[in-house]
Each structure stands twice: as structure tokens, then as C-alpha cells.
Design an enzyme around this catalytic site. Structure first.
Site, PDB file in Angstrom:
ATOM      1  N   GLU A 279     -38.292  22.214   5.897  1.00 39.24           N
ATOM      2  CA  GLU A 279     -36.837  21.996   5.984  1.00 39.24           C
ATOM      3  C   GLU A 279     -36.201  20.628   5.353  1.00 39.24           C
ATOM      4  O   GLU A 279     -35.385  20.839   4.768  1.00 39.24           O
ATOM      5  CB  GLU A 279     -36.151  22.180   7.521  1.00 39.24           C
ATOM      6  CG  GLU A 279     -36.497  23.562   7.838  1.00 39.24           C
ATOM      7  CD  GLU A 279     -35.705  24.974   7.107  1.00 39.24           C
ATOM      8  OE1 GLU A 279     -34.909  24.519   6.234  1.00 39.24           O
ATOM      9  OE2 GLU A 279     -36.121  25.933   7.226  1.00 39.24           O
TER      10      GLU A 279
ATOM     11  N   HIS B  62     -36.643  27.974  -0.624  1.00 41.06           N
ATOM     12  CA  HIS B  62     -37.625  28.102   0.117  1.00 41.06           C
ATOM     13  C   HIS B  62     -38.618  29.085  -0.247  1.00 41.06           C
ATOM     14  O   HIS B  62     -39.935  29.070   0.291  1.00 41.06           O
ATOM     15  CB  HIS B  62     -37.045  28.891   1.420  1.00 41.06           C
ATOM     16  CG  HIS B  62     -36.694  27.717   2.696  1.00 41.06           C
ATOM     17  ND1 HIS B  62     -37.529  26.840   3.073  1.00 41.06           N
ATOM     18  CD2 HIS B  62     -35.563  27.774   3.484  1.00 41.06           C
ATOM     19  CE1 HIS B  62     -36.962  26.141   4.171  1.00 41.06           C
ATOM     20  NE2 HIS B  62     -35.728  26.609   4.393  1.00 41.06           N
TER      21      HIS B  62
ATOM     22  N   HIS C 262     -30.505  26.649  -1.134  1.00 37.80           N
ATOM     23  CA  HIS C 262     -31.499  26.345  -0.105  1.00 37.80           C
ATOM     24  C   HIS C 262     -32.355  27.271   0.252  1.00 37.80           C
ATOM     25  O   HIS C 262     -33.594  27.334   0.188  1.00 37.80           O
ATOM     26  CB  HIS C 262     -30.710  25.825   1.203  1.00 37.80           C
ATOM     27  CG  HIS C 262     -31.637  25.359   2.340  1.00 37.80           C
ATOM     28  ND1 HIS C 262     -31.857  24.042   2.422  1.00 37.80           N
ATOM     29  CD2 HIS C 262     -32.177  26.093   3.368  1.00 37.80           C
ATOM     30  CE1 HIS C 262     -32.777  24.107   3.783  1.00 37.80           C
ATOM     31  NE2 HIS C 262     -33.030  25.275   3.945  1.00 37.80           N
ATOM     32  N   GLU C 263     -31.770  28.507   0.585  1.00 39.00           N
ATOM     33  CA  GLU C 263     -32.740  29.800   0.911  1.00 39.00           C
ATOM     34  C   GLU C 263     -33.777  30.191  -0.221  1.00 39.00           C
ATOM     35  O   GLU C 263     -34.756  30.550  -0.050  1.00 39.00           O
ATOM     36  CB  GLU C 263     -31.732  30.883   1.929  1.00 39.00           C
ATOM     37  CG  GLU C 263     -31.144  30.610   2.872  1.00 39.00           C
ATOM     38  CD  GLU C 263     -31.609  29.879   3.974  1.00 39.00           C
ATOM     39  OE1 GLU C 263     -32.754  30.073   3.888  1.00 39.00           O
ATOM     40  OE2 GLU C 263     -31.129  29.063   4.694  1.00 39.00           O
TER      41      GLU C 263
ATOM     42  N   GLY D  63     -27.464  29.860   9.914  1.00 39.70           N
ATOM     43  CA  GLY D  63     -26.563  29.912   8.782  1.00 39.70           C
ATOM     44  C   GLY D  63     -27.217  30.937   7.875  1.00 39.70           C
ATOM     45  O   GLY D  63     -26.327  31.926   7.462  1.00 39.70           O
TER      46      GLY D  63
ATOM     47  N   GLU E 180     -37.422  33.903  12.671  1.00 37.79           N
ATOM     48  CA  GLU E 180     -37.802  32.328  12.936  1.00 37.79           C
ATOM     49  C   GLU E 180     -37.055  31.881  14.096  1.00 37.79           C
ATOM     50  O   GLU E 180     -35.845  32.209  14.298  1.00 37.79           O
ATOM     51  CB  GLU E 180     -37.459  31.793  11.735  1.00 37.79           C
ATOM     52  CG  GLU E 180     -37.751  30.138  11.651  1.00 37.79           C
ATOM     53  CD  GLU E 180     -37.554  29.438  10.474  1.00 37.79           C
ATOM     54  OE1 GLU E 180     -38.013  28.076  10.615  1.00 37.79           O
ATOM     55  OE2 GLU E 180     -36.997  29.924   9.318  1.00 37.79           O
TER      56      GLU E 180
ATOM     57  N   GLU F 154     -34.693  32.618   5.140  1.00 36.56           N
ATOM     58  CA  GLU F 154     -35.231  32.726   3.772  1.00 36.56           C
ATOM     59  C   GLU F 154     -36.380  33.726   3.700  1.00 36.56           C
ATOM     60  O   GLU F 154     -37.213  33.823   3.088  1.00 36.56           O
ATOM     61  CB  GLU F 154     -35.906  31.555   3.235  1.00 36.56           C
ATOM     62  CG  GLU F 154     -37.039  30.963   4.289  1.00 36.56           C
ATOM     63  CD  GLU F 154     -36.773  30.211   5.488  1.00 36.56           C
ATOM     64  OE1 GLU F 154     -37.707  29.639   5.834  1.00 36.56           O
ATOM     65  OE2 GLU F 154     -35.657  30.190   5.898  1.00 36.56           O
TER      66      GLU F 154
END
Length: 887
Positions: free
Chosen positions: A323, A304, A300-301, A264, A124, A267
Site C-alpha cells: 500500500e 496493484h 492505484h488499483e 474505496g 481483503e 484490486e
């Protein structure tokens, strides 16, 4: 140089061809890697006869076949960015492409590259085109298989997306693994990892009874530091089931830890890849902040998997669709597992510190940009954090259950699709049978709205009026703005400090009755969507103090007619804890700005005794959460104050903030000392809210005391440093001591390095602490640290710590002699040759050069001009530097 090409949202076209399935084969080698790609292609529209254009960068083409036959050289064209098949067959066909790549030479860390001896990918946004020729765009979704061959001794672990369906040994000491991902995905979610890794294994049983194997892969010596990440993953899986009804869809979930990584974390379907600092933690080496970041980012990941992977973006302009939504989800997750108010304060502080300046500078863009040169430059605080605030406004308008209904409909309609921000908006509105007029402006207009409010009370009619007006400032390419839809959560506080019940509101010729299942309403959400609007509250028996924008219900700047005494009253009484903190922040900002004016006019600085008393009463209030107190007694940052000045003056703001900090430390010394003493603990480290809150309050008070630079307070900080049993308290004491130049600072920094030099993540903290320091002339120290044996320009984390950290000290980066600018200008050009993505993040520090006085402007502009005129400059850096100059 050829000027890079700008890409526009309005020019989006559907792909001419679809890819149904993709079979990849990798022969990983030390000198070169051979990639074979077999793709089942079908026409995007019936009877298309368009050429098939594939993206590709830094690839050596070995062969290309259509339906098993080699293409003749006249049937295709290759340039530095594309491979075009001139006349593909009609209907469906098979395409086979073999390329050669050199991961060991790939310092950009996108595509396939090597990190500490292991193979790793980052695709990505547009990294897949560095692996093989492909339609590298998110609306081309296919099922993938991936066969990896490599030396078994060097690369015993071979990972890709989905399920492992076959593995075995090959001749010559090699082995292979075959992975199959049954879910369609775009190329940016492809991942491959090969290397010497060990794993922590656990399992999670989903709500429907599926047992999922969970593995976190890392070099063996770091395995013990993955326990918290595993806890975070299991907590995230459970939370997503409970709050959103979303269950994991495969039998295996892998996380891989990589020291060299631009983002960071990433996903990729069932194979998340993380920068080390967002997985590895032990009480001795990681702070509470690190533990909290790991919880949030692992969440967060994982989140996703549904908001990003199962439903993805039609094009990269829609990035906030995945996001903004997923940041909102991780904020809610962390709030539910910790303290909601404290998390909200942290998120709003981040927005104001980083996003507001971006929205007021040359890189201002809406959460859905209209154009870009390099998509990597739009992974921004605007797309992510402001995007999350836009998602939060849906929840504010529709409530938790209405928001859940909108999410359910979104997945029901769009699972397996690549969609747009309008699709999300439609699902939210349709599920709640409501329209939100002009709400979509949040997706298309840049800039932070300013909301002005004036209030009046009419005792005879017992009505209270709030008059609102809004203005969105001009931004590059958008000189004229339309009114926004702004939800404003309001409560009215009576003279005893209690919320008044709200019965009805009159606005826009309509009387709206407020009840909630027969219960009194104390907070209501006003829908403010015109240039000017008045709301009149009825049955208000006395003049209230309004509590406006409760919970920070919209990402705006608020300019109210609240008096100083109103603000002190709210600081002491507001039932909305966010607004209680906010009242203190507004008072602090006003105080700091007035003292900055005094400093500039060379007047003697003096602190308002009411301000000191207000903070003292917060500090002594045992009913308040300790982390809330720590936030409430922390002054706004230098950047936030400079942002409010017509011409930013870093020296004046630094001098004033330092003065207030020392003056508060002097006047509150006894309270601060007793708070440090009362919040010591000999218990073993635990990551829970009460323990973190205790440490946060103690450390905040210690920093105040150490700023005095008196023998007793310096000794206190040194004792705390020496006796600390965890990194949170040890590092806080080190930071407290580091505020003041001198022998104690130098000795303690050296002691810390000697103790931790073998832990590269702790060394990154050590770099960052020195880089962000406001001590005079720090640029020379940072210059010296560039040559430190532990620093590596090829490691993004080290660059962000040292160079990014230095840019975060306004007084040194914006040094009057231009030394900070010169340092950054030289470093950016060095970095650009190694890793353009990281270089463009660094050059962003120049973007608001016009905010400063003329001599600083001239010095910064000279560096930007030097950068833009450099030979072989990347598109990444060119875009930021040229837009900054053009502003």
C-alpha cells in the site's frame, strides 16, 4: 465478553500446508448460496503431520472430503472460527468442502454479499473465510478456477478473476460461467460479481502488442458516467509501462461499480471492484476533486497488479509493502498528469491533517505494526500515506533512475512471491550498491520525528553551518526511540532571491564535493541519521536564507530558527514551490497560535499587516500557477493548529480561524472580487490542470468573500450558485453560502437537494456539507438528517459523509456540553450491529480524547466506557475503543 486475541508479527510461522490449485463452484440463490471448494493440498515442509487448520466465519458446513472420501466426524473439528482436519494424509492430497452461506443477510459487506440486488465480494483482509473454509492468509498462493451458476434473468452477468473460458445455459432458466486465473494469488484477491450490469468497453494495446479488452460494469443508467474512469485506466496502463516498464499480463481487465462498499476500491486480479463515487463522474454531478480522486484511485488499483498482486505480502503486518508503495506510485502518476507542486502540497496537507494526529495518539503504530486484534483497523493513513513517504525517501536518496533500478530488481527477485518490507529495502540498496544505515527504523518506530535546526554564517571563512538534532516522541509500547535516517533536501538562497551554487559540504570528519556532470548543484540531500549532526557548506560568499526539507523530503516536523522576515522572503522568492507554500503555512501557524493565546486571554484580536501584504502579493502574482495561489492563500485547518497546542481548544481555534478569514476577506476584498470575476468561464467543462486551477482559485476567493455575510457578497455567491454549469462551481458556491446560518443557507440547501435528490452520490455530498458545517449547534441538524429518507445506515458512503463528516467539525463534535460525543457514542453502537468495519472507523474520532480540557475528557471517556461495556461488541470497535481508553 471473551477478550479478543492479539496477533503479533514476531509470532509469524510459515504455513504447514500449501494450496497449489483451488477450484470453486458457486450456486447463487435468493435464500442461500452453495459453495463447493476443491483444493490440491501439499505439505509446506517435508513429512509434516500437523493438523490442517482452516479459517471460517458464519458458514454452514455441508460436507468435507479428503481424496474423494467423506471424513468421519471424529476426523475433523469445527468451532465458530475454524475447521481443523486432525490427521491429513502424508504428501499431496485433494480436499473438497461444501458450505452454505447467506449473502442477502450479510450487512458487514465482507465475504460474499448483496448490494442493490447484485452479488459482490470483498475479501481483503480476511473476508474469504466468510465464503468457505480456507487458509485465509496472504502467503498461501494458488491458481484459481471459478464456476458460477445463477438465474439468467436476475443475474445475466457472471464475473470472476482471469479469463472467461466457458459459458452456457442450464436447465430451469439458469446459466453458468467458468473463469480461470493462470496467475497464483492469495485468497484476499479472489472476486465474484453477478447481476444486472452494462459495460463500457474499450481496448488498450500493450508495449509488446497484446490487445487487452477493458470493461467498466455498472447499472445501465450510470454508463455515461464511466468515460473519465476509462480514460484514467488507459492513462495508468500507459504510464506504468513508460515509467516502470510494467505491462499488463492478461487479455481482459474489468472494473465493477458497487454502491455499497467498505473500502474505496479493491484490486482483485483483473476484476477491480469500486465504490461508485470513485468511478462515476459527469461535469454536472462530480467536482474537480472527484475527477482527480477517480484518476488517482483507478491508477492505484491498476498499479496493484504488479505491486500487490504479482508480488504480495507475506503477512498482513507487511501491508505497507503493497500500500505505501502503490500510494507513492499513484501520487507520482497524478503528479505527472497534473501539477507536481500542487499534488505534493495536497498529499502533505493530508499527511499533516490525518496522519500526524494518529502518530501522536493512542493508535500510533509504525508503518509496519507489531501487533493487531483486527487487521481491518490497520488500513490507516500511517500504513498508506506515511508508508508512501517512506517509499518516496528511497527515490530522494537514489534519484529516479536509482529508484527504477531498485524496482526492477525487486520484481526480478520476487515475482510470484509473498514477501516482506526487508525484501524491498534489500532490492533498493543492492540495486544501488549502497546501505542506508538505520533506515529500517521507519518500519518499526511509530511517532513523527521532530527535527530542530539552527544556522550560523562565518563571513571570514565563507562557511554556512546547519546544526540538526532529532527527537522521536514516545508512543504506546515504545517509550524509548532510536535516531532515524532523515534525508533533508536543502538549498541556500542569496539576498537577490536566487539559489546559490553548492560546491562542497563538510560533515562527520569528511569533505564531500558536490557536482553533477560538471553542472552546478543548487539542491543537495543531507543524510541526517544521528541524534545530532552538523553540516558545513563551503564557498558561500554571503549569508544565505536556507530552504530546508525541499519538496518535503521526509515526513517530519521541522523546527527551524528562520525568522519572520526569512519566512516572508522565502514566501516571495524560494525556487522550490513546495517550500514557498510552506513558508506561508509556517507564518500562518505562528500567527494563528499567537492569536489563540490572545483570544484565551480575552485580548482584542488584530492581524499583522505584513501577513496581509504577503498574501496580497501572492494573489496578484500572475506568474504563479492558479491552483498554487489557491493553496497558498488557504489557512491551515483547525485540526492542524489544535495539534500544536499543549491542550487543544476547539472553540478558541475556531474563533481565531474565523476572525482571520473574515479580516483577510475585508482587507483583500477588491483583489478577491476581481479574481472571482477574472476567473469566470463560459467554456464547457474540461478536466485539465489549467481549468481546474482557474476554478480552484475562483472558488477559494468566493469562500473568503461569502464569509463576510454582507448583502453584496452573499448575492455574489448566490449568483455563482445559480449560474454554475458544473458541480465544481455549483457546490463551491453552495459551500460558500452555507458558512452562515440563516434563510439564504436553508433555502439554497433545499433547492440543491430538490434538484439532485435522485442522484445518490450528489446527495452524499449534500449530507457531508451539512455535517462538516461549523454553524452553532449543528449536532441537532445532523441528528435530524439521520432520519432523512435519503440516509441509509447500511451504506458506508452515506455514513462516512454524514457521521464521519460531523466528526470533522471540531467546534461541534467537541461541543462543551458533550452533545457531539453522545451523538457519536449512540451511533457507533447502532452501526456496530450492522457493519463493524465502518463502526470502528467512526469510533476512531474519540481516540485523542486526552488532548482536551478536563470536562471534555470526562464526557468523551464516559462514551468510550459505555461503548466498551456494550454486549456483543465487535473486535473491530473493541480494539479502537479499548486502546483509546488505555492511553
Amino acid at each position: 465478553m471473551d477478550l479478543p486475541k492479539e496477533i503479533f508479527l514476531k509470532e509469524y510461522k510459515k504455513p504447514d500446508y500449501l494450496f497449489d490449485s483451488v477450484n470453486l463452484e458457486f450456486q447463487l440463490g435468493e435464500d442461500k448460496t452453495i459453495v463447493t471448494s476443491k483444493i490440491a493440498v501439499s505439505p509446506g515442509t517435508e513429512g509434516t503431520s500437523s493438523p490442517l487448520t482452516l479459517h471460517g466465519r458464519d458458514l454452514k458446513l455441508l460436507s468435507i472430503k479428503v481424496n474423494g472420501k467423506d471424513l468421519k466426524s471424529e476426523d475433523y473439528m469445527v468451532d465458530s472460527r475454524h475447521l481443523t482436519v486432525s490427521r491429513p494424509p502424508g504428501g499431496t492430497f485433494n480436499l473438497e468442502i461444501v458450505t452454505e452461506i447467506y449473502p442477502q443477510l450479510n450487512t458487514s459487506l465482507e465475504g460474499l454479499y448483496k448490494s442493490t440486488g447484485n452479488f459482490c465480494t470483498q475479501c481483503e483482509a480476511e473476508g474469504f473465510r466468510k465464503i468457505t473454509y480456507f487458509q485465509d492468509r496472504p502467503d498461501v498462493m494458488a491458481t484459481y478456477t471459478c464456476r458460477i451458476e445463477a438465474d439468467k434473468t436476475l443475474y445475466p452477468v457472471l464475473l470472476s478473476n482471469g479469463n472467461l473460458i466457458e459459458q452456457g445455459d442450464l436447465e430451469g432458466g439458469k446459466h453458468y460461467a467458468l473463469w480461470e486465473d493462470p496467475f497464483k494469488k492469495p485468497s484476499y484477491l479472489f472476486a465474484l460479481v453477478a447481476g444486472q450490469l452494462d459495460c463500457r468497453e474499450d481496448s488498450f494495446t500493450t508495449c509488446s502488442g497484446r490487445k487487452v479488452t477493458l470493461r467498466i460494469w455498472t447499472p445501465g443508467q450510470d454508463l455515461a458516467k464511466t468515460a473519465h474512469a476509462m480514460y484514467s485506466l488507459k492513462a495508468a496502463m500507459k504510464w506504468d509501462e513508460e515509467v516502470f516498464g510494467l505491462e499488463y499480463d492478461l487479455d481482459l481487465f474489468n472494473i465493477v461499480v458497487v454502491p455499497d462498499f467498505n473500502m474505496g476500491a479493491m484490486e482483485n486480479k483483473s476484476l477491480n471492484i469500486f465504490q461508485s463515487r470513485l468511478v462515476l463522474a459527469s461535469p454536472e454531478t462530480a467536482t474537480d476533486g472527484d475527477y482527480a480522486a477517480i484518476l488517482g484511485v483507478v491508477g492505484h488499483e491498476y498499479f496493484h497488479n504488479w505491486t500487490g498482486n504479482r508480488v504480495t505480502c507475506r503477512d498482513w503486518f507487511q501491508l505497507t509493502l503493497k500500500e505505501g508503495l502503490t500510494v507513492f506510485r499513484d501520487q507520482e502518476f497524478s503528479s505527472d498528469l497534473g501539477c507536481r507542486t500542487v499534488k505534493r502540497i495536497a498529499d502533505v496537507s493530508k499527511l499533516r491533517t490525518y496522519q500526524f494526529p494518529q502518530d501522536a495518539g493512542p493508535m500510533a503504530h509504525p508503518i509496519r505494526p507489531h501487533s493487531y486484534i483486527k487487521m481491518d483497523n490497520f488500513y490507516t493513513v500511517t500504513v498508506y500515506e506515511k508508508g508512501a513517504e517512506v517509499v518516496r525517501m528511497y527515490k530522494t536518496m537514489f534519484g529516479a533512475s536509482g529508484f527504477r533500478k531498485g524496482m526492477d530488481l525487486y520484481f526480478q527477485r520476487h515475482d510470484g512471491q509473498a514477501v516482506t518490507c526487508e525484501d524491498f529495502y534489500a532490492a533498493m540498496c543492492d540495486a544501488n550498491n549502497t546501505q542506508l544505515p538505520n533506515f529500517l527504523q521507519w518500519y518499526s518506530q511509530a511517532g513523527t520525528p521532530t527535527v530542530k535546526v539552527s544556522s550560523s554564517y562565518d563571513a571570514s571563512s565563507q562557511t554556512f553551518s546547519l546544526k540538526f538534532s532529532q527527537e522521536v516522541p514516545p508512543t504506546p509500547g515504545q517509550p524509548v526511540k532510536e535516531p532515524m535516517f532523515i534525508p533533508i533536501a536543502v538549498g541556500l538562497v542569496d539576498s537577490t532571491g536566487k539559489d546559490m551554487p553548492l560546491t562542497s559540504i563538510y560533515s562527520d570528519g569528511m569533505l564531500q564535493s558536490l557536482t553533477s556532470d560538471g553542472q552546478p548543484v543548487f539542491t543537495t540531500v543531507l543524510q541526517f541519521n544521528k541524534k545530532e549532526e552538523e553540516f558545513i557548506f563551503n564557498n558561500i560568499p554571503e549569508k544565505p536564507v536556507p530552504s530546508l526539507l525541499r519538496g518535503y523530503s521526509a515526513p517530519v516536523r521541522l523546527d527551524s530558527d528562520l525568522t519572520e522576515s526569512d519566512l516572508f522572503f522565502l514566501l516571495a522568492n524560494d525556487s522550490d514551490e513546495f517550500n514557498r507554500w510552506e513558508a506561508g503555512q509556517v507564518l500562518s501557524r505562528k500567527l494563528m497560535l499567537s492569536l489563540v493565546a490572545d483570544f484565551q486571554q480575552q485580548k482584542t484580536l488584530a492581524l499583522n499587516p505584513k501577513f496581509v501584504d504577503g498574501l496580497r502579493s501572492i494573489l496578484r502574482n500572475t506568474s504563479l500557477d492558479k491552483e498554487f495561489i489557491a493553496k497558498a492563500i488557504t489557512l491551515p485547518g483547525q485540526g492542524e493548529i489544535m495539534d500544536m497546542m499543549p491542550v487543544a481548544d476547539p472553540d478558541a481555534v475556531h474563533a481565531v480561524r474565523t476572525f482571520i478569514k473574515k479580516e483577510l476577506a475585508l482587507q483583500l476584498k477588491d483583489d478577491l472580487l476581481s479574481t472571482v470575476t477574472n476567473n469566470r468561464s463560459s467554456e464547457a467543462y474540461t478536466f485539465n490542470h489549467d481549468s481546474m486551477a482557474r476554478r480552484a482559485l475562483k472558488n477559494t476567493c468566493l469562500a473568503y468573500l461569502a464569509s463576510l455575510n454582507e448583502p453584496d457578497t452573499t448575492e455574489l455567491a448566490f449568483v455563482e450558485y445559480k449560474s454554475a454549469t458544473n458541480m465544481t462551481e455549483q457546490f463551491a458556491a453552495l459551500a460558500a453560502l452555507s458558512q452562515n446560518p440563516g434563510q439564504v443557507r436553508d433555502d439554497t440547501l433545499l433547492d440543491f437537494y430538490n434538484k439532485w435528490q435522485h442522484d445518490y452520490l450528489v446527495v452524499s455530498k449534500w449530507f457531508a456539507l451539512q455535517a462538516t458545517s461549523d454553524i452553532p449547534g449543528n449536532v441537532a441538524n445532523v441528528q435530524k438528517l439521520l432520519g432523512h429518507p435519503a440516509f441509509d445506515m447500511r451504506n458506508p458512503n452515506k455514513v462516512y459523509s454524514l457521521i464521519g463528516g460531523f466528526c470533522g467539525s471540531p467546534v461541534n463534535f467537541h461541543a462543551k456540553d458533550g452533545s457531539g460525543y453522545k451523538f457519536l457514542g449512540e451511533v457507533v453502537l447502532q452501526l456496530d450491529k450492522i457493519n463493524p468495519q465502518v463502526a470502528s472507523r467512526m469510533v476512531s474520532a474519540f481516540s485523542r480524547w486526552r488532548r482536551y480540557d478536563e470536562s471534555r475528557q470526562a464526557l468523551a471517556k464516559a462514551q468510550l466506557e459505555m461503548i466498551v461495556s456494550a454486549n456483543g461488541l465487535s473486535e473491530n470497535v473493541y480494539e479502537i475503543a479499548s486502546k483509546s481508553l488505555a492511553a
